[in-house]
Design an enzyme around this catalytic site. Structure first.
Site, PDB file in Angstrom:
ATOM      1  N   LYS A  17     -54.013 -27.174  51.199  1.00  0.00           N
ATOM      2  CA  LYS A  17     -52.770 -26.405  51.172  1.00  0.00           C
ATOM      3  C   LYS A  17     -52.937 -25.146  50.337  1.00  0.00           C
ATOM      4  O   LYS A  17     -52.543 -24.037  50.748  1.00  0.00           O
ATOM      5  CB  LYS A  17     -51.631 -27.271  50.618  1.00  0.00           C
ATOM      6  CG  LYS A  17     -50.282 -26.577  50.510  1.00  0.00           C
ATOM      7  CD  LYS A  17     -49.996 -25.952  49.146  1.00  0.00           C
ATOM      8  CE  LYS A  17     -49.952 -26.992  48.048  1.00  0.00           C
ATOM      9  NZ  LYS A  17     -49.566 -26.384  46.735  1.00  0.00           N
ATOM     10  N   THR A  23     -47.303 -24.819  42.969  1.00  0.00           N
ATOM     11  CA  THR A  23     -48.136 -23.816  43.636  1.00  0.00           C
ATOM     12  C   THR A  23     -47.604 -23.648  45.051  1.00  0.00           C
ATOM     13  O   THR A  23     -47.770 -24.527  45.898  1.00  0.00           O
ATOM     14  CB  THR A  23     -49.603 -24.257  43.656  1.00  0.00           C
ATOM     15  OG1 THR A  23     -50.049 -24.449  42.313  1.00  0.00           O
ATOM     16  CG2 THR A  23     -50.468 -23.182  44.312  1.00  0.00           C
ATOM     17  N   LYS A  49     -51.962 -17.256  40.644  1.00  0.00           N
ATOM     18  CA  LYS A  49     -52.324 -18.665  40.840  1.00  0.00           C
ATOM     19  C   LYS A  49     -53.031 -18.857  42.177  1.00  0.00           C
ATOM     20  O   LYS A  49     -54.014 -19.605  42.272  1.00  0.00           O
ATOM     21  CB  LYS A  49     -51.071 -19.538  40.775  1.00  0.00           C
ATOM     22  CG  LYS A  49     -51.335 -21.039  40.986  1.00  0.00           C
ATOM     23  CD  LYS A  49     -52.182 -21.625  39.881  1.00  0.00           C
ATOM     24  CE  LYS A  49     -52.645 -23.049  40.173  1.00  0.00           C
ATOM     25  NZ  LYS A  49     -51.555 -24.027  40.223  1.00  0.00           N
TER      26      LYS A  49
END
Length: 290
Positions: free
Chosen positions: A242, A97, A172
């Site tokens: 994050k 990711t 995502k």
């Protein structure tokens, strides 16, 4: 059967994914910054490489599952990076990711070295990775997906193509930002319930049966009730922050509203600033008691 390099094979997700490729009969070369974390894979037949470049030399595909943009840049670029090797026509499958900006830059680097890039972030928890039950969010041309599909199938029970390179990552980040908002909202809801004098076990049970329930809300509320944030950590507070940060950045880049994402980012910053980045993401609930 193919020869495959797997970078980040010692991560919670990467270990399960690499094991699935091994079980499918592929020759798998593994690299991890902490090589001792690949011991189980090596015992199962994987070959340990001392650099991404060594892992990727002459393979048909390179998979990567690492924590963030910096880690991805480190395993792909530079003199010891996977893209410094000779593997003409090999697939470069980035499953991490990452920010959309870095994914697009990485795709250009890969193409310049003759690799066929596949934007392929994944979703599900580590136990699903080990069982081959991931969902893959793909950004790639239709014909490229058809070519790489046989290598992806051992990893998953669902492949969704969202468009060209970058589209899989865009989705995502949207999904994970929504998850961050739900985790933050769940923490606030349970703290409100505590302050209102409600029994948290009853609240969590009822919440999981009601209209506000979702897989994320159910899982997060149960973890918050349990309170053991250092056990069976599937996703850390640092990784959640994050993902929230780059999700907000992605929304900003297209001019989308992200007020709730920013609020979640502010709340989820707390555990990391307090030194709890390695604990489960749901530790944010504890910080609401201060």
């Amino acid at each position: 059967m193919a020869t495959i390099a797997f970078l980040g094979a010692g991560s919670r997700m990467g270990a399960g994914m690499a094991a699935r490729l091994l079980a499918a009969g592929h020759e798998v070369r593994v690299f991890n910054r902490s090589p001792e974390k690949t011991a189980a894979l090596v015992a199962a037949g994987a070959l340990l490489a001392d650099s991404p470049r060594a892992a990727a030399e002459g393979v048909e595909a390179v998979f990567s599952m690492v924590a963030d943009d910096a880690a991805s840049r480190a395993v792909w670029l530079g003199d010891t990076g996977a893209l410094a090797t000779t593997a003409p026509g090999a697939f470069a499958v980035e499953c991490s990711t990452l920010s959309r900006a870095w994914v697009l830059e990485l795709a250009d680097h890969a193409a310049a070295q003759g690799f066929r890039y596949v934007d392929c972030p994944v979703t599900a928890l580590p136990d699903a990775a080990a069982a081959g039950r991931l969902t893959l969010f793909v950004g790639a041309a239709t014909d490229r997906l058809a070519e790489v599909r046989p290598l992806l199938e051992p990893l998953c029970d669902n492949i969704v193509r969202f468009g060209e390179i970058g589209a899989g990552t865009s989705y995502k980040l949207i999904q994970n930002l929504l998850g961050s908002i739900q985790i933050a909202a769940t923490a606030e809801a349970l703290r409100t319930a505590e302050l209102a004098g409600l029994d948290l076990a009853t609240v969590v049970d009822t919440l999981g049966r009601g209209g506000a329930a979702s897989p994320t809300v159910i899982r997060a509320s149960r973890r918050m009730l349990d309170g053991h944030y250092d056990r069976d950590v599937a996703f850390t507070a640092a990784l959640r922050l994050k993902d929230t940060r780059i999700g907000v950045e992605a929304a900003d880049s297209v001019g989308a509203p992200a007020a709730l994402g920013r609020a979640a980012r502010e709340l989820l910053t707390g555990p990391v600033d307090a030194g709890h980045g390695d604990l489960d993401e749901t530790v944010v609930f504890d910080l609401l008691h201060d």
